[in-house]
Scaffold this motif. Structure first.
Motif, PDB file in Angstrom:
ATOM      1  N   ILE A   1     -37.701  88.092  -2.800  1.00 14.82           N
ATOM      2  CA  ILE A   1     -38.430  87.089  -3.237  1.00 14.82           C
ATOM      3  C   ILE A   1     -39.778  87.334  -3.152  1.00 14.82           C
ATOM      4  N   PHE A   2     -40.316  87.767  -1.605  1.00 15.24           N
ATOM      5  CA  PHE A   2     -41.566  88.301  -1.546  1.00 15.24           C
ATOM      6  C   PHE A   2     -42.147  89.464  -2.461  1.00 15.24           C
ATOM      7  N   ILE A   3     -41.270  90.287  -2.510  1.00 19.32           N
ATOM      8  CA  ILE A   3     -41.691  91.552  -3.461  1.00 19.32           C
ATOM      9  C   ILE A   3     -41.741  91.042  -5.084  1.00 19.32           C
ATOM     10  N   ALA A   4     -40.697  90.094  -5.480  1.00 15.15           N
ATOM     11  CA  ALA A   4     -40.765  89.566  -6.889  1.00 15.15           C
ATOM     12  C   ALA A   4     -42.078  88.882  -6.890  1.00 15.15           C
ATOM     13  N   ASN A   5     -42.633  88.130  -5.709  1.00 20.48           N
ATOM     14  CA  ASN A   5     -43.931  87.462  -5.847  1.00 20.48           C
ATOM     15  C   ASN A   5     -45.148  88.506  -6.388  1.00 20.48           C
ATOM     16  N   ILE A   6     -45.008  89.450  -5.737  1.00 15.36           N
ATOM     17  CA  ILE A   6     -46.087  90.404  -5.693  1.00 15.36           C
ATOM     18  C   ILE A   6     -46.197  91.017  -7.105  1.00 15.36           C
ATOM     19  N   ILE A   7     -44.836  91.460  -7.585  1.00 14.40           N
ATOM     20  CA  ILE A   7     -44.522  92.020  -8.899  1.00 14.40           C
ATOM     21  C   ILE A   7     -45.067  90.942 -10.310  1.00 14.40           C
TER      22      ILE A   7
ATOM     23  N   ILE B   1     -31.030  86.046   4.877  1.00 15.89           N
ATOM     24  CA  ILE B   1     -32.392  86.453   5.334  1.00 15.89           C
ATOM     25  C   ILE B   1     -33.134  87.701   4.464  1.00 15.89           C
ATOM     26  N   MET B   2     -32.094  88.445   3.881  1.00  7.93           N
ATOM     27  CA  MET B   2     -32.352  89.408   2.911  1.00  7.93           C
ATOM     28  C   MET B   2     -33.019  88.956   1.685  1.00  7.93           C
ATOM     29  N   LEU B   3     -32.918  87.723   1.159  1.00 14.86           N
ATOM     30  CA  LEU B   3     -33.419  87.107  -0.138  1.00 14.86           C
ATOM     31  C   LEU B   3     -35.096  86.956   0.332  1.00 14.86           C
ATOM     32  N   SER B   4     -35.529  86.866   1.406  1.00 13.56           N
ATOM     33  CA  SER B   4     -36.824  86.640   1.797  1.00 13.56           C
ATOM     34  C   SER B   4     -37.716  87.815   1.454  1.00 13.56           C
TER      35      SER B   4
END
Length: 358
Positions: free
Chosen positions: A18-24, A12-15
């Motif tokens: 990954i979401f933050i990594a996508n933004i960056i 669950i914490m991976l989401s």
């Protein structure tokens, strides 16, 4: 039990990670291009595509409804647990399931939305273009279509046809990419061929002509469309297969793969795809210029366009409206919005190519 719970919480914490990594990574397209799209992810896409190509039918067509059904059942259980107890446990289970789907989507394909734009890859300079330049592009495309129309087969109604049907199109589609890859290596690689959608006729009511599913790596094509659109539709889904996520860029790549194809029916289909977008753009900015160019179509080209319009009229309705809204929401959520482009990215890429060649 504690071990299972810990694993679920980690998933669950991976989401959010990954979401933050996508933004960056949206700010670092060159990094994504070099270390994801053309390296690790390319290998994953090819392997997945080649494995699923063993199966003659589209696995995605069965997988997606199944995944959606599991999600619905999960929500139903969640509502039941409110009264019977175990609500928090079901929230964790459902969150884990959604997280797995999201993380897999991003790892298998999703970060490709952040790769270099195709104009950078192709060395094209996108600048604002005048109405006259758009008119000249349309005129050039129509001249090409008129010439190619005389080289393709037509049926008894005088409409362009592919004698071998969709199977023949799918079998030959790779030839265009083989040639295009010599100019743009990013389009190269070994992938499974396009696959037909079994419920193509029903899908036509949504207005969707094809779909790429990252979970299976398959380029799925709605075969219930007019023959002149079949080659460019197959090529469009194959562009997604090669890691080009943006719809407008996949259209331009389909145009390239088709026009570089050795066969006239593919070339014609690619040019016609370009005409549809370019002429629609011209109609939006100058109706008189648009009407003037309509007169330059040969009878064969005009029959093909009218036949396509008549075909889609049969499938218009509420289902298409809902599907368009869902699709638009999905595209916007992935940042598919044009910046300074004046006619939409597909047409601007065509204009950039046209001005570069001139």
């Amino acid at each position: 039990m504690k071990k299972k719970l810990s694993i679920k919480l980690i998933v669950i914490m991976l989401s959010p990670i990954i979401f933050i990594a996508n933004i960056i990574t949206k700010r670092y397209p060159k990094f994504i291009e070099n270390y994801y799209s053309t390296s690790a992810n390319k290998g994953i896409r090819q392997l997945l595509s080649l494995i699923t190509s063993i199966f003659p039918t589209s696995l995605a067509e069965f997988l997606i409804p199944s995944l959606f059904l599991i999600l619905i059942v999960g929500f139903i259980f969640l509502l039941v647990k409110i009264k019977k107890g175990g609500f928090s446990e079901q929230v964790i289970n459902l969150s884990t399931y959604v997280s797995v789907l999201y993380v897999l989507f991003m790892v298998l394909w999703g970060f490709n939305y952040n790769r270099l734009s195709f104009d950078k890859i192709a060395g094209l300079e996108i600048t604002r273009s005048s109405k006259q330049e758009l008119y000249d592009l349309c005129e050039s495309l129509i001249d090409r279509a008129n010439t190619l129309r005389g080289k393709v087969e037509e049926n008894s109604q005088g409409v362009m046809t592919v004698s071998g049907g969709y199977k023949d199109v799918f079998k030959r589609a790779q030839k265009g990419y083989d040639k295009a890859a010599k100019l743009y290596p990013e389009l190269g690689g070994k992938y499974g061929p396009p696959k037909k959608i079994l419920v193509s006729k029903k899908m036509s009511y949504t207005g969707i002509t094809g779909i790429y599913i990252p979970y299976t790596g398959e380029a799925n094509v709605n075969i219930n469309i007019t023959d002149y659109m079949l080659p460019n539709t197959a090529a469009h889904e194959m562009a997604h297969q090669r890691g080009f996520a943006r719809e407008d860029e996949a259209n331009y790549i389909a145009y390239i793969a088709c026009t570089m194809h050795p066969d006239a029916d593919f070339q014609y289909s690619g040019v016609m795809l370009a005409i549809v977008y370019s002429m629609n753009a011209l109609a939006d900015v100058d109706r008189d210029m648009y009407k003037q160019l309509l007169k330059s179509y040969t009878p064969g080209v005009r029959r093909d366009i009218n036949n396509d319009i008549e075909f889609w009229q049969k499938y218009k309705g509420k289902v298409e409206e809902v599907a368009n809204k869902v699709n638009n929401t999905y595209l916007k959520s992935n940042g598919q919005q044009d910046g300074v482009q004046s006619y939409g990215r597909m047409v601007d890429l065509l204009l950039a190519e046209y001005k570069k060649e001139k």
